[in-house]
Structure formats: C-alpha cells, structure tokens
Design a protein around this motif. Structure first.
Motif, PDB file in Angstrom:
ATOM      1  N   TYR A  41       0.948  -1.410  -0.020  1.00  0.00           N
ATOM      2  CA  TYR A  41       0.063  -0.032   0.203  1.00  0.00           C
ATOM      3  C   TYR A  41       0.825   1.344   0.166  1.00  0.00           C
ATOM      4  CZ  TYR A  41       0.655   0.569   5.023  1.00  0.00           C
ATOM      5  OH  TYR A  41       1.142   0.645   6.250  1.00  0.00           O
ATOM      6  N   ARG A  42       2.036   1.166   0.518  1.00  0.00           N
ATOM      7  CA  ARG A  42       3.107   2.138   0.297  1.00  0.00           C
ATOM      8  C   ARG A  42       4.764   1.845   0.450  1.00  0.00           C
ATOM      9  NH1 ARG A  42       6.017   5.526   3.826  1.00  0.00           N
ATOM     10  NH2 ARG A  42       5.523   4.330   5.685  1.00  0.00           N
ATOM     11  N   SER A  43       5.289   2.560  -0.504  1.00  0.00           N
ATOM     12  CA  SER A  43       6.767   2.213  -0.602  1.00  0.00           C
ATOM     13  C   SER A  43       7.668   3.570  -0.439  1.00  0.00           C
ATOM     14  CB  SER A  43       7.148   1.703  -2.088  1.00  0.00           C
ATOM     15  OG  SER A  43       6.460   0.378  -2.277  1.00  0.00           O
ATOM     16  N   THR A  44       8.820   3.266   0.459  1.00  0.00           N
ATOM     17  CA  THR A  44       9.469   4.285   0.676  1.00  0.00           C
ATOM     18  C   THR A  44      10.397   4.770  -0.712  1.00  0.00           C
ATOM     19  OG1 THR A  44      11.506   3.257   1.187  1.00  0.00           O
ATOM     20  CG2 THR A  44      10.146   3.527   2.825  1.00  0.00           C
ATOM     21  N   PRO A  45      10.858   6.055  -0.537  1.00  0.00           N
ATOM     22  CA  PRO A  45      11.811   6.522  -1.646  1.00  0.00           C
ATOM     23  C   PRO A  45      12.932   5.562  -1.695  1.00  0.00           C
ATOM     24  CG  PRO A  45      11.563   8.359  -0.262  1.00  0.00           C
ATOM     25  CD  PRO A  45      10.753   7.072   0.447  1.00  0.00           C
ATOM     26  N   VAL A  46      13.828   5.442  -2.532  1.00  0.00           N
ATOM     27  CA  VAL A  46      15.022   4.692  -2.822  1.00  0.00           C
ATOM     28  C   VAL A  46      16.102   5.534  -1.905  1.00  0.00           C
ATOM     29  CG1 VAL A  46      16.832   3.647  -4.030  1.00  0.00           C
ATOM     30  CG2 VAL A  46      14.482   3.479  -5.139  1.00  0.00           C
ATOM     31  N   PHE A  47      16.700   4.594  -0.963  1.00  0.00           N
ATOM     32  CA  PHE A  47      17.652   5.136   0.021  1.00  0.00           C
ATOM     33  C   PHE A  47      18.732   4.317  -0.417  1.00  0.00           C
ATOM     34  CE2 PHE A  47      13.965   5.140   3.022  1.00  0.00           C
ATOM     35  CZ  PHE A  47      13.618   6.591   3.021  1.00  0.00           C
ATOM     36  N   ASP A  48      20.231   5.306  -0.278  1.00  0.00           N
ATOM     37  CA  ASP A  48      21.561   5.034  -0.373  1.00  0.00           C
ATOM     38  C   ASP A  48      22.141   5.048   1.053  1.00  0.00           C
ATOM     39  OD1 ASP A  48      22.575   7.397  -0.044  1.00  0.00           O
ATOM     40  OD2 ASP A  48      22.693   7.528  -2.303  1.00  0.00           O
ATOM     41  N   GLN A  49      23.412   4.504   0.868  1.00  0.00           N
ATOM     42  CA  GLN A  49      23.817   4.764   2.190  1.00  0.00           C
ATOM     43  C   GLN A  49      24.001   5.863   3.041  1.00  0.00           C
ATOM     44  OE1 GLN A  49      25.347   3.787  -0.651  1.00  0.00           O
ATOM     45  NE2 GLN A  49      27.029   5.395  -0.829  1.00  0.00           N
ATOM     46  N   ASP A  50      24.000   7.291   2.005  1.00  0.00           N
ATOM     47  CA  ASP A  50      23.943   8.510   2.743  1.00  0.00           C
ATOM     48  C   ASP A  50      22.617   9.007   3.151  1.00  0.00           C
ATOM     49  OD1 ASP A  50      27.005   8.376   2.356  1.00  0.00           O
ATOM     50  OD2 ASP A  50      26.700   8.920   0.218  1.00  0.00           O
ATOM     51  N   THR A  51      21.487   8.628   2.339  1.00  0.00           N
ATOM     52  CA  THR A  51      20.207   8.998   2.455  1.00  0.00           C
ATOM     53  C   THR A  51      19.472   8.229   3.324  1.00  0.00           C
ATOM     54  OG1 THR A  51      19.318   8.024   0.679  1.00  0.00           O
ATOM     55  CG2 THR A  51      20.559  10.494   0.275  1.00  0.00           C
ATOM     56  N   LEU A  52      19.981   7.016   3.951  1.00  0.00           N
ATOM     57  CA  LEU A  52      19.088   6.198   4.616  1.00  0.00           C
ATOM     58  C   LEU A  52      18.905   6.739   5.971  1.00  0.00           C
ATOM     59  CD1 LEU A  52      17.990   3.152   5.208  1.00  0.00           C
ATOM     60  CD2 LEU A  52      20.200   2.788   6.447  1.00  0.00           C
ATOM     61  N   PRO A  53      17.587   7.230   6.442  1.00  0.00           N
ATOM     62  CA  PRO A  53      17.215   7.807   7.687  1.00  0.00           C
ATOM     63  C   PRO A  53      17.804   7.048   9.056  1.00  0.00           C
ATOM     64  CG  PRO A  53      15.254   7.588   6.218  1.00  0.00           C
ATOM     65  CD  PRO A  53      16.402   6.746   5.735  1.00  0.00           C
ATOM     66  N   ALA A  54      18.316   8.112   9.870  1.00  0.00           N
ATOM     67  CA  ALA A  54      18.867   7.626  11.095  1.00  0.00           C
ATOM     68  C   ALA A  54      18.072   6.743  11.761  1.00  0.00           C
ATOM     69  CB  ALA A  54      19.422   8.816  11.922  1.00  0.00           C
ATOM     70  N   ALA A  55      16.696   7.149  11.579  1.00  0.00           N
ATOM     71  CA  ALA A  55      15.389   6.407  12.457  1.00  0.00           C
ATOM     72  C   ALA A  55      15.566   4.729  11.780  1.00  0.00           C
ATOM     73  CB  ALA A  55      14.207   6.931  11.960  1.00  0.00           C
ATOM     74  N   LEU A  56      15.934   4.628  10.677  1.00  0.00           N
ATOM     75  CA  LEU A  56      15.970   2.978  10.090  1.00  0.00           C
ATOM     76  C   LEU A  56      17.018   2.519  10.660  1.00  0.00           C
ATOM     77  CD1 LEU A  56      14.566   3.511   6.571  1.00  0.00           C
ATOM     78  CD2 LEU A  56      13.306   3.147   8.757  1.00  0.00           C
ATOM     79  N   ARG A  57      18.265   3.113  11.290  1.00  0.00           N
ATOM     80  CA  ARG A  57      19.605   2.582  11.544  1.00  0.00           C
ATOM     81  C   ARG A  57      19.482   2.463  13.064  1.00  0.00           C
ATOM     82  NH1 ARG A  57      24.137   4.794   8.264  1.00  0.00           N
ATOM     83  NH2 ARG A  57      23.088   5.775   6.512  1.00  0.00           N
ATOM     84  N   ALA A  58      18.297   2.830  13.590  1.00  0.00           N
ATOM     85  CA  ALA A  58      18.136   2.520  15.164  1.00  0.00           C
ATOM     86  C   ALA A  58      16.772   1.853  15.458  1.00  0.00           C
ATOM     87  CB  ALA A  58      18.055   3.953  16.119  1.00  0.00           C
ATOM     88  N   ARG A  59      16.667   1.203  16.577  1.00  0.00           N
ATOM     89  CA  ARG A  59      15.795   0.461  17.015  1.00  0.00           C
ATOM     90  C   ARG A  59      14.206   1.212  16.578  1.00  0.00           C
ATOM     91  NH1 ARG A  59      11.795  -0.776  20.318  1.00  0.00           N
ATOM     92  NH2 ARG A  59      11.612  -3.125  21.071  1.00  0.00           N
ATOM     93  N   HIS A  60      13.565   0.309  15.792  1.00  0.00           N
ATOM     94  CA  HIS A  60      12.109   0.729  15.416  1.00  0.00           C
ATOM     95  C   HIS A  60      11.227  -0.511  15.136  1.00  0.00           C
ATOM     96  CE1 HIS A  60      14.028   0.585  11.510  1.00  0.00           C
ATOM     97  NE2 HIS A  60      12.914   0.529  11.143  1.00  0.00           N
ATOM     98  N   THR A  61       9.965  -0.055  15.013  1.00  0.00           N
ATOM     99  CA  THR A  61       9.035  -1.426  14.762  1.00  0.00           C
ATOM    100  C   THR A  61       8.059  -0.693  13.529  1.00  0.00           C
ATOM    101  OG1 THR A  61       7.576  -0.747  16.196  1.00  0.00           O
ATOM    102  CG2 THR A  61       9.084  -2.145  17.068  1.00  0.00           C
ATOM    103  N   THR A  62       7.338  -1.521  12.903  1.00  0.00           N
ATOM    104  CA  THR A  62       6.290  -1.404  12.294  1.00  0.00           C
ATOM    105  C   THR A  62       5.204  -1.314  12.998  1.00  0.00           C
ATOM    106  OG1 THR A  62       5.993  -3.751  11.535  1.00  0.00           O
ATOM    107  CG2 THR A  62       7.020  -2.457   9.804  1.00  0.00           C
TER     108      THR A  62
END
Length: 92
Positions: A7-28
């Motif tokens: 129902y939704r997709s994120t933009p394409v991220f690379d190693q520089d644009t990957l949000p900090a929130a995805l690099r830290a503990r999180h959940t769906t």
C-alpha cells in the motif's frame, strides 16, 4: 483472488540518505508488514525479538513482521527500498 500489493513504498535510499531512524531500533505498526528490498549492494538486518541477523542483497529481501523491533546497517555502498503491506506479503 486479488494479488497482494504494497500500500506504500519508501523512496529509494542509499548509504548516505538512509534515515537515522531506520538505523536505530524501531518497529512497524500493528497490522503492517515490511519487506526490505536491496537494489544494489548489501544491508544487514538485525531483528531484536527474537534476536537474529540476516545479510540482505538483491536476491535476499528482509521480512519485518508487525511490531517486530529491528534496525538496518548499510554495508558499504547500497540502495534499498521498503514496501509496506496491510496483510502478509507474497512469499512470507
């Protein structure tokens, strides 16, 4: 039977644009599955409950169950995208 589609997709991220929130503990959210798709390179997916690690690449997507705590770590240059589903995705 209808085809299951995100129902939704994120933009394409690379190693520089990957949000900090995805690099830290999180959940769906409750009732939301995520599928991490690596387009180029490699990404490490770490699940925290139960604890495990998977190396993702273009042939190995990562499945996130609803409310499952996790984080990702880029392993060098990479591109990735996340698809979100409101029911179990195909192949899960």
């Amino acid at each position: 039977m209808a085809e299951v589609r995100p129902y939704r997709s994120t933009p394409v991220f690379d190693q520089d644009t990957l949000p900090a929130a995805l690099r830290a503990r999180h959940t769906t959210k409750a009732g939301v599955w995520g599928v991490i798709r690596v387009i180029e390179g490699q990404l490490q997916l770490t699940w925290l409950d139960p604890p495990s690690v998977l190396l993702l690449d273009a042939l190995t997507p990562g499945l996130i169950l609803p409310q499952q705590p996790h984080f990702v770590t880029p392993l060098g240059a990479m591109k990735m995208q996340i698809d979100f589903y409101d029911q179990p995705p195909p192949g899960s």
